[in-house]
Write a protein that holds these residues in place. Structure first.
Motif, PDB file in Angstrom:
ATOM      1  N   LEU A 279       2.718   1.623  -3.369  1.00  0.00           N
ATOM      2  CA  LEU A 279       1.828   2.088  -4.450  1.00  0.00           C
ATOM      3  C   LEU A 279       1.604   3.595  -4.345  1.00  0.00           C
ATOM      4  O   LEU A 279       1.615   4.308  -5.336  1.00  0.00           O
ATOM      5  CB  LEU A 279       0.483   1.356  -4.398  1.00  0.00           C
ATOM      6  N   SER A 280       1.449   4.063  -3.118  1.00  0.00           N
ATOM      7  CA  SER A 280       1.205   5.487  -2.940  1.00  0.00           C
ATOM      8  C   SER A 280       2.481   6.297  -3.261  1.00  0.00           C
ATOM      9  O   SER A 280       2.418   7.348  -3.874  1.00  0.00           O
ATOM     10  CB  SER A 280       0.675   5.712  -1.531  1.00  0.00           C
TER      11      SER A 280
ATOM     12  N   GLU B 258       0.839  -1.212   0.000  1.00  0.00           N
ATOM     13  CA  GLU B 258       0.000   0.000   0.000  1.00  0.00           C
ATOM     14  C   GLU B 258       0.878   1.268   0.000  1.00  0.00           C
ATOM     15  O   GLU B 258       0.673   2.180  -0.789  1.00  0.00           O
ATOM     16  CB  GLU B 258      -0.831  -0.053   1.279  1.00  0.00           C
TER      17      GLU B 258
ATOM     18  N   SER C  33       3.294   6.001  -7.180  1.00  0.00           N
ATOM     19  CA  SER C  33       2.065   6.251  -7.951  1.00  0.00           C
ATOM     20  C   SER C  33       2.270   6.379  -9.465  1.00  0.00           C
ATOM     21  O   SER C  33       2.804   7.367  -9.954  1.00  0.00           O
ATOM     22  CB  SER C  33       1.364   7.499  -7.406  1.00  0.00           C
ATOM     23  N   HIS C  34       1.896   5.357 -10.166  1.00  0.00           N
ATOM     24  CA  HIS C  34       1.947   5.373 -11.626  1.00  0.00           C
ATOM     25  C   HIS C  34       0.943   4.353 -12.132  1.00  0.00           C
ATOM     26  O   HIS C  34       0.903   3.223 -11.624  1.00  0.00           O
ATOM     27  CB  HIS C  34       3.352   5.012 -12.115  1.00  0.00           C
ATOM     28  N   GLU C  35       0.154   4.750 -13.151  1.00  0.00           N
ATOM     29  CA  GLU C  35      -0.970   3.879 -13.533  1.00  0.00           C
ATOM     30  C   GLU C  35      -0.521   2.507 -14.028  1.00  0.00           C
ATOM     31  O   GLU C  35      -1.210   1.519 -13.842  1.00  0.00           O
ATOM     32  CB  GLU C  35      -1.908   4.577 -14.542  1.00  0.00           C
TER      33      GLU C  35
END
Ligand SMILES: Nc1ncnc2c1ncn2[C@@H]1O[C@H](COP(=O)(O)OP(=O)(O)OP(=O)(O)O)[C@@H](O)[C@H]1O
Length: 771
Positions: free
Chosen positions: A256-257, A253, A260-262
């Motif tokens: 990911l934060s 978590e 942050s990249h799609e």
């Protein structure tokens, strides 16, 4: 250099020395600074200008070239908006002098630098580099200074180039020094190949900076190195909060934060974590992610506990003989041990390893003395250190995590005591001299204030304990956990695998101490009365009146003739209207104000004056000072007043004087008020404790309990009843992620089959390699 010169002429620039930092926001790295202008191609005639921009690691008294544009601010006038900047490498007479007497060159002050330029000219640096012996032409230079300067210049030649290069990315001198130390001349190559390696290898190098550089170099946001660095960064951040590992889902978590990249999915990150685990960059076990240093520290500590528990205890006394010995000690000490105390002495003599816990005044020290005396009597050993020599070493080792705690242990037992770092022969750079290959010598080890020992230190200590040594760990589990990762004492107690005795009966209370009563009421969760007593007062005030209240109390204690070092203000946090920084400023103004005759030095954060009470913030074993030591500034020497030709601040600690140069000032702060965390392991005759609701984020039961138990003779709380009462009702819910209990459990149940490959790894790894 040629290329840089061209760009200087094309772009608008101001070259100048940084005088002061007016404002700095750490998070955004935004600063407003004042510059003394040395050269510019801008339409500007003044000698000083205020510049603003996004900088990191700017140093005062250092020359930079700032590229940007002039701006006219409606209120503040002309300012320079900086786009990029770089450190300026000197080529002029003044520049060479300033460079030579900067912090980079030990022992060279302004006078010496001037003499060098006078005799060797403006090309002094390259002439020395060509032929270091040319320095013999400079009068009044000691041989060691000449050799040291030539060596540092040679080192810094490569360094200068790297400083200029790194400054393009906003990396300041200090960080550049760390980077150079790690990679030497390969620093630029590493940066270009993989800026994220800096996050792994360089302490304090932020992920964001590496990310910015990587973006400028066109590295993909889904590059595996980026994900790896993100993981290490997330783990390091959590270690700072005391965790030994992170649950995989939490780690995921946070990653990911951060990243942050799609196109970064959970499965890409999971695959990368598996790879990192395979090459042992991280350790992934049963859904838990560890930094290797901590995984092996916990694993090593648990193994050594088991090794010791499996070794026999040398104890051949019958119960009757022991009763007689303890009875004789009671007579000698003119007291009668309570039931729990007797049990503690008896059990400690029979146990390889034992934990002794208890709140203040329950007799921990009394029991420790009883254990030492009875062990001495059982084994017919003298307690007098003079009866021993290097051939026949003293059988008792008394140690504690901080200098002050060790000193207290020495005073309360009358026996020699030292810090764990000193016991293990820590020398800062190389680590600990004592380890599994060269273990401690002695028969009985007593570690006081064990709640302060973190997982790394516990591992190091236990490695060095030989099979035939008995160990007693003493602590108070209700105090704050260690500053470093883990909650070793709490985990050992919770595991239930080590014999432990907890003392409950309070003896000092019998002498009528309200402080002790209050501590036990907090511990037991009962609502205490806050009425004043002979050793306790509660002064009601709110945050806006706090500075005035604290200074008044301090002043009246001082006027009663008490020593400055005996009165200690303890507060939970630095920033706030009534925070540590503000209280220190106010108390300095009251206790040690500026006078025309009193010498002082200024840093970005503070002004240090002769007479100031100061706190050491880091361990410096080379000078014999440790984190938490409190001293007093006793002298300030200007550079022309000493043979080293550098400004010096002399601080007197309890048994020594230590000389600080400007570069070391970051290692000290004012100590009129210190944080409760920093006060762990210390005690003071008078404690002043401000407690207001503005601190509410920090107010927890264990924090207030720790603060209160620091006071020996008098406790003065000032603030709001409600804030205090709410604080002592609030449990610390920040559970630390640790696996010591499980590690121990599996070993004690005989399940652990240590992976031989991992054990080998443990031998090679030093936890401090990762710090
Ligand atoms: N069995 C006893 N009989 C009489 N007095 C005792 C007994 N045990 C301890 N005391 C006294 O109680 C006081 C507190 O004991 P001690 O200093 O050993 O406690 P402590 O747990 O180490 O306290 P702290 O953690 O506050 O330093 C001392 O004055 C000690 O002499």
């Amino acid at each position: 250099m040629e290329k840089d010169r061209q760009s200087v002429e094309e772009k608008g620039y101001i070259k100048g020395e940084l005088l002061t930092t007016i404002f700095h926001n750490d998070q955004e790295r935004f600063s407003i600074v004042k510059i003394r202008v040395q050269e510019t191609n801008e339409d500007f005639k003044e000698t000083e200008i205020v510049a603003k921009g996004y900088f990191s690691g700017l140093q005062e008294q250092t020359a930079y070239i700032f590229y940007g544009q002039l701006e006219r601010h409606p209120k503040f006038g002309v300012q320079y908006q900086v786009n990029t900047y770089q450190t300026f490498i000197p080529e002029t007479k003044d520049g060479v002098i300033a460079y030579l007497c900067s912090d980079l060159f030990y022992g060279v002050g302004r006078k010496t630098a001037e003499r060098i330029v006078e005799h060797l000219g403006e090309r002094a640096i390259s002439r020395i580099l060509d032929n270091p012996e040319i320095l013999e032409e400079v009068p009044q230079m000691k041989k060691e200074t000449r050799e040291q300067l030539a060596k540092s210049l040679q080192e810094n030649q490569g360094f200068e180039h790297i400083v200029v290069y790194l400054s393009k990315y906003g990396i300041g001198l200090k960080m550049a020094q760390k980077i150079y130390q790690q990679y030497k001349e390969d620093a630029i190559e590493v940066l270009n190949e993989d800026p994220y390696r800096y996050v792994f290898d360089i302490e304090g190098f932020g992920f964001q900076t590496a990310d910015d550089i990587a973006r400028q170099n066109g590295l993909s946001l889904t590059h595996p190195n980026r994900i790896g660095a993100g993981c290490i960064y997330v783990l390091q951040k959590n270690v700072q909060n005391g965790h030994v590992y992170l649950p995989l889902d939490k780690c995921m978590e946070e990653m990911l934060s951060l990243l942050s990249h799609e196109s970064l999915s959970v499965s890409t990150i999971t695959d990368r974590l598996d790879e990192l685990n395979t090459d042992k960059t991280i350790i992934l076990r049963e859904g838990k992610v560890y930094l290797p240093s901590l995984y092996y520290a916990e694993d090593g500590f648990a193994s050594n506990l088991k090794r010791l528990m499996d070794s026999p205890v040398e104890h051949e006394t019958t119960e009757a003989e022991l009763m007689k010995i303890i009875g004789d000690i009671e007579e000698e000490e003119t007291l009668s041990y309570g039931k729990e105390q007797f049990e503690a002495i008896n059990q400690a003599l029979h146990s390889k390893l034992m934990i002794l816990t208890g709140g203040p005044g329950t007799g921990k020290t009394t029991v420790v003395k009883g254990i030492i005396k009875s062990y001495g009597a059982v084994h017919q050993l003298s307690l007098d250190p003079d009866d021993y020599d290097s051939q026949d070493e003293y059988p008792f080792i008394l140690t504690a995590p901080t200098g002050r705690a060790a000193k207290r242990l020495n005073e309360s037992t009358g026996l020699p005591a030292l810090t764990i770092h000193r016991l293990l022969g820590w020398d800062g750079n190389k680590g600990f001299n004592k380890d599994q290959h060269e273990q401690l010598s002695g028969k009985f080890l007593i570690v006081d204030e064990f709640s302060m020992v973190d997982t790394w230190l516990a591992n190091h200590l236990f490695k060095a304990i030989p099979d035939d040594m008995q160990v007693l760990l003493v602590g108070d589990e209700d105090q704050l956990p260690s500053v470093g990762p883990g909650q070793v004492l709490a985990d050992l107690l919770a595991s239930g695998h080590l014999p432990s005795v907890s003392l409950h009966e309070v003896y000092r209370q019998k002498e009528g101490s309200k402080i002790i009563q209050l501590a036990h009421e907090i511990k037991n969760g009962t609502v205490p009365s806050l009425d004043n007593d002979k050793d306790f007062s509660f002064i009601r005030c709110h945050e806006p009146q706090m500075l005035e209240a604290v200074t008044k109390i301090f002043d009246s204690a001082k006027n009663k003739g008490l020593d400055l070092r005996d009165i200690q203000v303890l507060a939970p946090m630095y920033r706030s209207q009534a925070g540590i920084t503000a209280i220190n400023k106010e108390l300095q103004r009251l206790i040690n104000p500026k006078t025309p005759r009193k010498r002082e030095v200024k840093t970005k954060e503070a002004v240090f004056r002769v007479g100031d009470k100061v706190l050491q913030l880091v361990n410096q074993p080379e000078n014999g000072v440790y984190n938490g030591d409190i001293g007093e500034v006793v002298a300030i020497f200007r550079e022309e007043e000493n043979t080293e030709n550098v400004e010096q601040l002399v601080i007197e600690f309890e048994d020594k004087e230590v000389v600080y140069e400007r570069k070391d000032y970051v290692n000290i702060m004012h100590a009129y008020c210190i944080s409760i965390h920093k006060s762990q392991g210390s005690e003071f005759p008078i404690v002043i404790l401000p407690v207001v609701s503005a601190y509410h984020r920090m107010l927890r039961k264990n924090l207030l309990y720790t603060a209160i138990t620091r006071s020996k003779e008098s406790l003065i709380i000032c603030g709001e009843d409600e804030a205090f009462l709410r604080g002592i009702r609030t449990e610390d819910t920040n559970q630390r992620y640790t696996t010591l209990k499980e590690q121990l459990e599996s070993r004690m149940n005989g399940q652990a089959v240590p992976d031989p490959e991992e054990m080998d790894e443990d031998e090679e790894l030093s936890p401090y390699d990762f710090m």
